[in-house]
Motif scaffolding. Structure first.
Motif, PDB file in Angstrom:
ATOM      1  N   ARG A 100     -11.457  44.902  76.084  1.00 23.68           N
ATOM      2  CA  ARG A 100     -11.261  43.648  75.348  1.00 23.68           C
ATOM      3  C   ARG A 100     -12.469  43.313  74.494  1.00 23.68           C
ATOM      4  NH1 ARG A 100      -9.693  38.667  78.900  1.00 23.68           N
ATOM      5  NH2 ARG A 100      -9.507  37.728  76.822  1.00 23.68           N
ATOM      6  N   LEU A 101     -13.655  43.693  74.960  1.00 22.53           N
ATOM      7  CA  LEU A 101     -14.873  43.372  74.212  1.00 22.53           C
ATOM      8  C   LEU A 101     -14.918  44.081  72.865  1.00 22.53           C
ATOM      9  CD1 LEU A 101     -17.526  43.475  77.088  1.00 22.53           C
ATOM     10  CD2 LEU A 101     -16.420  41.460  76.084  1.00 22.53           C
ATOM     11  N   ILE A 102     -14.268  45.225  72.756  1.00 21.38           N
ATOM     12  CA  ILE A 102     -14.276  45.953  71.483  1.00 21.38           C
ATOM     13  C   ILE A 102     -12.911  45.896  70.801  1.00 21.38           C
ATOM     14  CG2 ILE A 102     -16.119  47.499  72.253  1.00 21.38           C
ATOM     15  CD1 ILE A 102     -14.006  49.634  72.704  1.00 21.38           C
ATOM     16  N   GLY A 103     -12.018  45.045  71.320  1.00 18.54           N
ATOM     17  CA  GLY A 103     -10.726  44.859  70.665  1.00 18.54           C
ATOM     18  C   GLY A 103      -9.752  45.978  70.888  1.00 18.54           C
ATOM     19  N   ALA A 104      -9.696  46.542  72.105  1.00 16.86           N
ATOM     20  CA  ALA A 104      -8.775  47.634  72.418  1.00 16.86           C
ATOM     21  C   ALA A 104      -7.833  47.202  73.536  1.00 16.86           C
ATOM     22  CB  ALA A 104      -9.534  48.897  72.818  1.00 16.86           C
ATOM     23  N   ALA A 105      -6.687  47.820  73.603  1.00 16.87           N
ATOM     24  CA  ALA A 105      -5.682  47.516  74.616  1.00 16.87           C
ATOM     25  C   ALA A 105      -4.905  48.782  74.937  1.00 16.87           C
ATOM     26  CB  ALA A 105      -4.729  46.418  74.131  1.00 16.87           C
ATOM     27  N   LYS A 106      -4.357  48.814  76.145  1.00 14.87           N
ATOM     28  CA  LYS A 106      -3.544  49.951  76.589  1.00 14.87           C
ATOM     29  C   LYS A 106      -2.084  49.550  76.552  1.00 14.87           C
ATOM     30  CE  LYS A 106      -3.510  50.980  80.966  1.00 14.87           C
ATOM     31  NZ  LYS A 106      -3.923  51.501  82.285  1.00 14.87           N
ATOM     32  N   LEU A 107      -1.249  50.349  75.901  1.00 15.16           N
ATOM     33  CA  LEU A 107       0.183  50.100  75.811  1.00 15.16           C
ATOM     34  C   LEU A 107       0.917  51.135  76.655  1.00 15.16           C
ATOM     35  CD1 LEU A 107       2.214  49.054  72.745  1.00 15.16           C
ATOM     36  CD2 LEU A 107       2.997  51.021  74.053  1.00 15.16           C
ATOM     37  N   GLU A 108       1.805  50.659  77.514  1.00 17.84           N
ATOM     38  CA  GLU A 108       2.579  51.538  78.387  1.00 17.84           C
ATOM     39  C   GLU A 108       4.062  51.259  78.199  1.00 17.84           C
ATOM     40  OE1 GLU A 108       2.881  52.873  83.088  1.00 17.84           O
ATOM     41  OE2 GLU A 108       1.955  50.972  82.531  1.00 17.84           O
ATOM     42  N   VAL A 109       4.805  52.301  77.915  1.00 17.80           N
ATOM     43  CA  VAL A 109       6.248  52.204  77.746  1.00 17.80           C
ATOM     44  C   VAL A 109       6.903  52.652  79.049  1.00 17.80           C
ATOM     45  CG1 VAL A 109       8.237  52.943  76.407  1.00 17.80           C
ATOM     46  CG2 VAL A 109       6.025  52.673  75.290  1.00 17.80           C
ATOM     47  N   SER A 110       7.563  51.721  79.741  1.00 20.95           N
ATOM     48  CA  SER A 110       8.248  52.030  80.999  1.00 20.95           C
ATOM     49  C   SER A 110       9.643  52.560  80.683  1.00 20.95           C
ATOM     50  CB  SER A 110       8.354  50.781  81.878  1.00 20.95           C
ATOM     51  OG  SER A 110       7.068  50.277  82.178  1.00 20.95           O
TER      52      SER A 110
END
Length: 563
Positions: free
Chosen positions: A129-139
């Motif tokens: 979050r500090l560098i503006g990243a996120a993990k996306l997971e498709v179930s």
């Protein structure tokens, strides 16, 4: 559609290898600090060192240059591996699948079909979050079939989720069909002949299968203002859902639900047993042994509360969105038509406060834990009866907040009798002496409601369009008491839809109502294409949707109760 859902190959956030390999980097830093610790103590405090020191050995042999060269080579190799890993990890989103390719020596290719998507989860751990990243997971429905994109830019991840859900809803197929129908007359072709094989988006243009286009990078510029805005923004965007559809959990209720739990009962009983043992002449070392347990209990409570803060459930155009978290945030969107069973329960300790919990069964499960470390199948960790009604209105298509809400409230709080449910007979008290009055079922507008339990009250709601099968069984004891048991089969999950006792005369009627209702509901169900007009409008002109047709022979009617 955004540029990440254009069917071309794209790369992840440039910091993805660093974020995924964080444990390895921490281990390297720990090794360096451990070797420099004694030297720093000697320099600043004059404390002599004991034992062999690798740095002293390097200095004595005059190999400082070689050591620095080795360190530089190792760092360059690590950077090269990280860079190649990032270059070889690409993904694309087409009109049919979400596809990910990764690996340098051993290549991996994972595909998630859009028509099998059960939900899309975005997790923002504290450091990313500090560098503006996120993990996306498709179930995806299936065993170990999920597809992860770790990591994307925070804003592109939100945009990509919207695009994936819109594609899964049938919006792209509908738009392409309209375009094909409009283009066909000008070409003198049938509408289905306009699209060339392999084309997912543009009519009349063929795409070469397996061709990798110039990959883009799913990243965003790093600015302090953007990071501060993302970090302090509310978990749920106020424009993402109507305010009246948002359900939140107050912190006081959240803390109370954790305190009044089975774990607290265990801790209290263990403490009482310990005090009795010490008072009766036991050794004092038992008190010392109890200290780690006490520390672990405090950590347990702290973790469950902090992970559930800012919890919210809301209805969005693409499904139900469940979000939570303070430092590490998570929000998952469940499309309509993906929920196979719903369970509403109330533990005994929650009854004075009127609190309830809602859990669901879905065909796919995110690998990320839900709020308070529980399974992500918990949609409402704790809520009032009004909260339960609002959540059911969100996750049940066609839910009638008037008639059905009154029926559900009776199913949750009634002690039995003439309350709209078909209950077990009095002789069922031989098997269920306390709960036989509350054991019953009913069917309402394509939803089967099963009620049981008196110490822990439970109500199961099963959309008949999602039902897999129905079973009526009878053992030697239930046969002697002229009883039977019933079970509705759905996908695996925490909700178990069964009734332990049913009147033997009611069992064939139960089977008939459930089986015929499941067939008619499945035929009329269009919730898997929720962006098409009229998907949420049940056909009110069909007489007795969930009742068997008494004027025609019923092929699903059993000849008797099966053993």
């Amino acid at each position: 559609m955004t540029t990440l859902a254009d069917g071309e190959w794209h790369r992840l956030h440039p910091a993805s290898p660093l974020l995924r390999g964080g444990i390895f980097i921490v281990a390297v830093l720990g090794f360096i600090i451990a070797n420099l610790r004694e030297r720093l103590i000697d320099v600043f405090f004059g404390v002599p060192r004991y034992g062999g020191d690798p740095i002293d050995a390097i200095l004595e042999r005059g190999a400082v240059g070689w050591a620095l060269l080795v360190v530089a080579v190792v760092l360059l190799l690590i950077l090269a591996v990280f860079y190649l890993s990032w270059r070889m990890h690409t993904f694309r989103v087409t009109g049919e699948v979400v596809e990910v390719r990764s690996g340098m020596l051993f290549r991996s290719n994972r595909r998630a079909r859009l028509d099998r998507i059960q939900g899309v989860n975005i997790v923002r751990p504290f450091i990313p979050r500090l560098i503006g990243a996120a993990k996306l997971e498709v179930s995806v429905a299936g065993q170990d079939a999920n597809v992860q994109l770790a990591y994307l830019g925070s804003a592109p991840a939100d945009q990509l989720r919207r695009d994936i859900l819109r594609l899964a809803s049938g919006l792209r197929q509908q738009a392409v069909a309209v375009a094909d129908a409009a283009l066909a007359p000008t070409l003198g072709l049938a509408p289905e002949a306009v699209r060339s094989p392999g084309t997912a988006t543009t009519p009349g243009i063929a795409a070469s299968p397996g061709t990798a286009m110039s990959p883009g990078t799913a990243a965003v510029p790093f600015t302090v203002a953007d990071r501060a805005r993302d970090f302090f923004a509310p978990e749920l965007d106020p424009d993402a859902a109507p305010p009246e559809s948002v359900v939140r959990i107050p912190p006081g209720r959240l803390i109370g639900s954790v305190v009044f739990s089975g774990f607290t009962v265990f801790v209290v009983l263990a403490g009482i047993a310990l005090l009795i043992s010490v008072t009766a002449g036991g050794s004092d070392w038992l008190l010392v042994a109890f200290i780690p347990t006490l520390i672990a209990s405090v950590s347990f409570y702290f973790t469950r509360v902090t992970k559930s803060l800012r919890y919210s459930i809301a209805g969005t155009p693409d499904g139900v969105r469940v979000g939570f978290g303070l430092l590490t945030t998570s929000n998952e969107t469940l499309p309509p038509g993906r929920i196979h069973a719903i369970g509403v329960s109330q533990p005994l300790l929650w009854r004075p406060f009127g609190w309830w919990q809602v859990r669901i069964n879905t065909a796919g499960h995110s690998t990320t834990k839900g709020a308070a470390g529980e399974a992500n199948t918990t949609t409402l960790p704790v809520g009032t009866l009004a909260d339960v009604a609002r959540v059911l209105e969100l996750i049940l298509p066609g839910f009638d907040s008037g008639e059905q809400q009154a029926l559900i409230e009776r199913g949750l709080r009634s002690k039995g009798g003439d309350d709209g449910f078909t209950n077990a007979p009095r002789r069922a008290a031989w098997l269920h002496p306390f709960s036989w009055r509350r054991t019953g079922y009913t069917v309402s507008d394509g939803i089967a409601l099963l009620r049981r339990g008196v110490i822990s009250r439970e109500l199961m709601l099963i959309p008949l369009a999602r039902l897999q099968s129905v079973t009526i069984s009878q053992g030697p004891v239930t046969r002697m008491l002229r009883l039977a048991s019933a079970r509705l089969h759905t996908v695996a999950g925490p909700v178990s839809a069964y009734l332990g006792v049913v009147d033997v005369a009611e069992a064939p009627i139960f089977f008939d109502r459930i089986a015929s209702g499941a067939i008619s509901s499945a035929q009329a169900d269009t919730s898997h294409h929720w962006n098409q007009p009229g998907w949420n409008q049940p056909d009110r002109n069909q007489p007795n949707r969930n009742q068997p047709n008494r004027n025609q022979p019923n092929r699903n009617q059993p000849n008797g109760v099966t053993e």
